[in-house]
Enzyme design. Structure first.
Site, short mmCIF file in Angstrom:
data_model
loop_
_atom_site.label_atom_id
_atom_site.label_comp_id
_atom_site.label_asym_id
_atom_site.label_seq_id
_atom_site.Cartn_x
_atom_site.Cartn_y
_atom_site.Cartn_z
N LYS A 60 0.80 -1.23 0.00
CA LYS A 60 0.00 0.00 0.00
C LYS A 60 0.83 1.28 0.00
CE LYS A 60 -3.35 -1.17 -0.66
NZ LYS A 60 -3.59 -1.89 -1.96
N HIS A 121 7.26 -7.49 -2.03
CA HIS A 121 6.96 -6.89 -0.73
C HIS A 121 7.89 -7.48 0.33
CE1 HIS A 121 3.58 -4.66 -2.13
NE2 HIS A 121 2.75 -5.67 -2.26
N SER A 151 -5.09 2.58 4.20
CA SER A 151 -5.13 1.97 2.87
C SER A 151 -5.17 0.44 2.98
CB SER A 151 -3.91 2.43 2.07
OG SER A 151 -3.94 1.89 0.77
P1 A3P Z 1 -5.09 4.61 -0.99
O1 A3P Z 1 -5.73 3.36 -0.50
O2 A3P Z 1 -4.65 5.52 0.12
O3 A3P Z 1 -5.93 5.33 -1.99
P2 A3P Z 1 -0.10 -0.35 -3.67
O4 A3P Z 1 -0.05 -0.24 -5.14
O5 A3P Z 1 1.24 -0.39 -3.02
O6 A3P Z 1 -1.02 -1.43 -3.21
O7 A3P Z 1 -0.69 1.03 -3.12
C1 A3P Z 1 -2.03 1.37 -3.29
C2 A3P Z 1 -2.20 2.81 -2.84
O8 A3P Z 1 -1.59 3.68 -3.83
C3 A3P Z 1 -3.68 3.23 -2.78
O9 A3P Z 1 -3.74 4.20 -1.76
C4 A3P Z 1 -3.87 3.81 -4.17
O10 A3P Z 1 -4.99 4.63 -4.30
C5 A3P Z 1 -2.57 4.59 -4.33
N1 A3P Z 1 -2.29 4.93 -5.73
C6 A3P Z 1 -2.28 4.12 -6.81
N2 A3P Z 1 -2.03 4.81 -7.93
C7 A3P Z 1 -1.86 6.11 -7.55
C8 A3P Z 1 -1.58 7.32 -8.27
N3 A3P Z 1 -1.42 7.33 -9.58
N4 A3P Z 1 -1.49 8.46 -7.56
C9 A3P Z 1 -1.64 8.46 -6.21
N5 A3P Z 1 -1.91 7.35 -5.48
C10 A3P Z 1 -2.02 6.19 -6.14
#
Ligand code: A3P
Length: 303
Positions: A60, A121, A151
């Site tokens: 996340k 991860h 998140s």
């Molecule tokens: P949130 O749940 O706070 O919205 P991962 O890819 O490591 O699983 O992380 C997911 C998190 O990154 C989510 O956070 C998601 O919305 C955010 N995320 C993904 N793409 C993004 C982007 N282009 N800009 C900002 N945040 C992004």
């Protein structure tokens, strides 16, 4: 690419009860999901290639966002490449080990042509040694723990994990603190020993173009301004949320139920303020201070 297609197909055809939160098992003292622990020998002996690029994160922290940015940079902003398959196919997940018939990440990677972009991860100490022996480049993305906790909580909900995660605080107390802290700190301490670029989600939100240039420089890539502009546009929160290749909507709902919470959910710094009471925030800060004492690693919970 044939393995990638198999992987996609296998996920789609898998029986629904294949997916639930797996019990954890210790690997070198680190709790990992049982199927990963059971497959550990294969993961540990993974053969990295010198031109592999590893994207490492605590879950996340912005993994998918960085995967997209890097894929665009490597392919000179080529939209066709970015749209040819979902993120998780273009950039396989090293340690993922689902029960058969789904091929493991290592199986998929063995038949993936170079240059490979690999997601992990894993904590620093669990990364297969061949990555360091081959002097591979690594991009690590870190994010403040308050936003990670929120998140992660919504991610757990959308994955319909059992047992029910309870409140975000209950979930984080069990799953989060120890593993998050070890992750960010050990990667931080390793960053000068290898080719590791340590990035922050908050910096990416603050000035995406600046951070994209940072990644380009690290990868030794020079691209015209208009290509960089295009990369910025295609990796905004809105663009990635709407794009079926990046938003994980191609996963079956038994794996991720987007009607509970979308994968690309909020994309903000300080969304935690909508979920923490003042008391919870104080408790969290006290724990944070205790754990981070003596390190020069600093997080911004607001920008
Ligand atoms: P949130 O749940 O706070 O919205 P991962 O890819 O490591 O699983 O992380 C997911 C998190 O990154 C989510 O956070 C998601 O919305 C955010 N995320 C993904 N793409 C993004 C982007 N282009 N800009 C900002 N945040 C992004």
């Amino acid at each position: 690419m044939s393995q990638d297609k198999d992987y996609n197909q296998a996920i789609l055809e898998a029986p629904e009860d294949l997916f639930y939160r797996f019990p954890l098992s210790l690997v070198h003292g680190v709790p990992l999901m049982k199927p990963i622990a059971n497959n550990w020998e294969k993961i540990e002996n993974f053969l990295a290639r010198p031109d592999d690029l590893l994207i490492a994160t605590y879950p996340k922290a912005g993994t998918t966002w960085m995967q997209e940015i890097v894929d665009f940079i490597i392919h000179d902003g080529d939209l066709d490449q970015a749209n040819c398959a979902p993120t998780y196919v273009r950039s396989p997940f090293l340690e993922i080990s689902s029960p058969p018939p789904i091929p493991s990440g290592v199986d998929v990677l063995e038949t993936t042509p170079s240059p490979r972009m690999i997601k992990t991860h894993l904590q620093y100490k669990l990364v297969p040694k061949s990555f360091w022996e081959k002097n591979c480049k690594v991009i690590y993305v870190a994010r403040n723990p308050k936003d990670i906790a929120v998140s992660y909580y919504f991610f757990d909900l959308m994955k319909q994990t059992q047992p029910d995660p309870g409140t975000w605080e209950e979930m984080w107390t069990i799953l989060g603190w120890g593993s998050w802290f070890d992750h960010v700190i050990n990667w931080w301490e390793a960053k000068d020993k290898h080719q590791i670029l340590y990035m922050f989600y908050e910096d990416m939100k603050e000035d995406p173009k600046r951070e994209i240039y940072k990644v380009m420089k690290y990868l030794g890539k020079k691209l015209p301004g208009e290509v960089v502009e295009k990369i910025c546009q295609h990796t905004t929160f809105k663009a990635m949320k709407e794009n079926p290749m990046t938003n994980y909507s191609s996963m079956p709902s038994a794996v991720m139920d987007h009607s509970i919470s979308p994968f690309i959910r909020k994309g903000e710094v300080a969304d935690w303020k909508n979920h923490f009471t003042e008391k919870q925030s104080k408790r969290f800060d006290a724990e944070y201070e205790k754990r981070m004492e003596g390190t020069d690693l600093k997080f911004r919970c607001t920008i």
